[in-house]
Design an enzyme around this catalytic site. Structure first.
Site, PDB file in Angstrom:
ATOM      1  N   ASN A 189      -7.664  12.045 -11.232  1.00 40.88           N
ATOM      2  CA  ASN A 189      -8.420  12.328 -12.462  1.00 40.88           C
ATOM      3  C   ASN A 189      -8.292  13.820 -12.767  1.00 40.88           C
ATOM      4  OD1 ASN A 189     -10.553  13.634 -10.869  1.00 40.88           O
ATOM      5  ND2 ASN A 189     -11.043  11.544 -10.242  1.00 40.88           N
ATOM      6  N   TYR A 245      -8.397   2.995 -15.241  1.00 42.44           N
ATOM      7  CA  TYR A 245      -8.131   3.581 -16.564  1.00 42.44           C
ATOM      8  C   TYR A 245      -7.691   2.568 -17.614  1.00 42.44           C
ATOM      9  CZ  TYR A 245      -8.815   8.465 -15.081  1.00 42.44           C
ATOM     10  OH  TYR A 245      -9.360   9.651 -14.655  1.00 42.44           O
ATOM     11  N   THR A 256      -3.169   1.952 -14.613  1.00 46.86           N
ATOM     12  CA  THR A 256      -3.352   0.509 -14.849  1.00 46.86           C
ATOM     13  C   THR A 256      -4.538  -0.091 -14.105  1.00 46.86           C
ATOM     14  OG1 THR A 256      -1.895  -0.156 -13.033  1.00 46.86           O
ATOM     15  CG2 THR A 256      -0.870   0.209 -15.201  1.00 46.86           C
ATOM     16  N   GLY A 257      -5.285   0.734 -13.373  1.00 49.50           N
ATOM     17  CA  GLY A 257      -6.462   0.229 -12.669  1.00 49.50           C
ATOM     18  C   GLY A 257      -7.705   0.555 -13.461  1.00 49.50           C
ATOM     19  N   GLY A 298      -9.825   3.469  -6.164  1.00 49.49           N
ATOM     20  CA  GLY A 298      -8.456   3.017  -6.336  1.00 49.49           C
ATOM     21  C   GLY A 298      -7.481   3.744  -5.423  1.00 49.49           C
ATOM     22  N   VAL A 299      -6.305   3.999  -5.946  1.00 43.86           N
ATOM     23  CA  VAL A 299      -5.250   4.594  -5.130  1.00 43.86           C
ATOM     24  C   VAL A 299      -5.605   6.034  -4.737  1.00 43.86           C
ATOM     25  CG1 VAL A 299      -3.786   5.426  -7.045  1.00 43.86           C
ATOM     26  CG2 VAL A 299      -2.738   4.688  -4.917  1.00 43.86           C
ATOM     27  N   ASP A 300      -6.343   6.722  -5.580  1.00 43.86           N
ATOM     28  CA  ASP A 300      -6.784   8.095  -5.305  1.00 43.86           C
ATOM     29  C   ASP A 300      -7.641   8.131  -4.026  1.00 43.86           C
ATOM     30  OD1 ASP A 300      -7.351  10.775  -5.609  1.00 43.86           O
ATOM     31  OD2 ASP A 300      -8.391  10.578  -7.520  1.00 43.86           O
ATOM     32  N   ASP A 351       0.842  -1.198   0.000  1.00 45.95           N
ATOM     33  CA  ASP A 351       0.000   0.000   0.000  1.00 45.95           C
ATOM     34  C   ASP A 351       0.883   1.257   0.000  1.00 45.95           C
ATOM     35  OD1 ASP A 351      -1.809   2.023   0.490  1.00 45.95           O
ATOM     36  OD2 ASP A 351      -2.610   1.122   2.326  1.00 45.95           O
ATOM     37  N   ILE A 352       0.714   2.095  -0.989  1.00 49.50           N
ATOM     38  CA  ILE A 352       1.552   3.297  -1.112  1.00 49.50           C
ATOM     39  C   ILE A 352       1.274   4.300   0.007  1.00 49.50           C
ATOM     40  CG2 ILE A 352       0.004   4.695  -2.599  1.00 49.50           C
ATOM     41  CD1 ILE A 352       2.511   5.329  -4.326  1.00 49.50           C
TER      42      ILE A 352
END
Ligand code: ADP
Length: 186
Positions: free
Chosen positions: A31, A129, A126-127, A39-41, A17-18
Site C-alpha cells: 500500500n 484492491y 486483484t485481492g 494478503g500477499v503483503d 505461495d510467492i
C-alpha cells in the site's frame, strides 16, 4: 554474443505461495504508506521478518500508486523485494489500467538497475484492491512482455497465482503469445 531469448520465452507461471520462491526478487503488492497489511503483503512481511519493515520505514516515505521501491529480502529466499503499489479498483475509468501497468514497468526497471535476473510477480491489485482478475492478467502479461524487450538481463519473470482459477487468466494470455502448449510453463 548469443541472441537474447525472446521475451515470450522468459515468461513463466506458478500456482502457489510467492514467499517461498528462490528468485532474485519477489514483488510485493504494497500500500502507498508501505505500512504492511493483509494478503500477499502480510505474508511477505511475516516471511521476511521485522527487519523488512524497519528497512522500508527508514528508507522510504511511502510510495505513490503505480510506482515501486526496492528492499533486501531479509529472511526470504529471494534476495530482494520490489514493493509495488497497485491501484484500488474504482470502476476502471480513473486511470487504474495505466497505474497497474506502471507497477510492472517500474518494477522491471528497478530490477534491471539492480542486476536482478529472475523476478516473481503476484497478481497485484486483484485481492483486497478489487481489480478484475482477467483484466489485471492481460495488463500484467502484455506489459511485462513489452518491457522485457528492453532488458536482456532479466532472464525469467514468473507470474504467481494463489489459485488455479486465477492462473487460468494467465494461461490464456500466455497462450496468446505462443506459450503454454509445449513450453515448460509451470
Ligand atoms: P492487493 O491489495 O494489491 O489487491 P492482495 O494481497 O489483497 O493485494 O492480493 C493480490 C493477489 O495476491 C491476490 O490475487 C491474492 O490471491 C494473491 N496472494 C495473496 N497471498 C499470496 C501469496 N502468499 N502468494 C501469492 N499470491 C498471494
Amino acid at each position: 554474443m548469443p541472441d537474447p531469448v525472446a521475451p515470450a520465452d522468459r515468461l513463466d507461471l506458478f500456482v502457489g505461495d510467492i514467499t517461498g520462491l528462490s528468485v532474485d526478487a519477489i514483488v510485493n503488492a504494497a500500500n502507498s504508506a508501505l505500512a504492511g497489511g493483509g494478503g500477499v503483503d502480510g505474508a511477505i512481511h511475516r516471511a521476511a521478518g521485522p527487519e523488512l519493515m524497519r528497512y522500508t520505514d527508514a528508507n522510504y516515505d511511502g510510495c505513490p500508486t503505480g510506482d515501486c521501491v526496492i528492499s533486501p529480502g531479509f529472511g526470504l529466499r529471494a534476495g530482494h523485494v520490489l514493493h509495488c503499489v497497485g491501484p484500488v479498483w474504482r470502476g476502471g475509468s480513473e486511470g487504474e489500467d495505466g497505474q497497474l501497468a506502471g507497477c510492472y514497468v517500474r518494477a522491471l526497471a528497478l530490477a534491471a538497475e539492480n542486476g536482478i535476473a529472475t523476478v516473481a510477480f503476484p497478481a497485484i491489485s486483484t485481492g483486497i484492491y478489487g481489480f478484475p482478475a482477467d483484466r489485471a492478467a492481460a495488463i500484467a502479461v502484455s506489459t511485462v512482455h513489452k518491457e522485457l524487450k528492453k532488458y536482456d538481463g532479466i532472464e525469467c519473470v514468473t507470474f504467481v497465482c494463489f489459485s488455479d482459477a486465477a492462473a487460468d487468466h494467465y494461461r490464456q494470455e500466455l497462450a496468446a503469445l505462443g506459450r503454454g502448449r509445449d513450453d515448460p510453463v509451470e
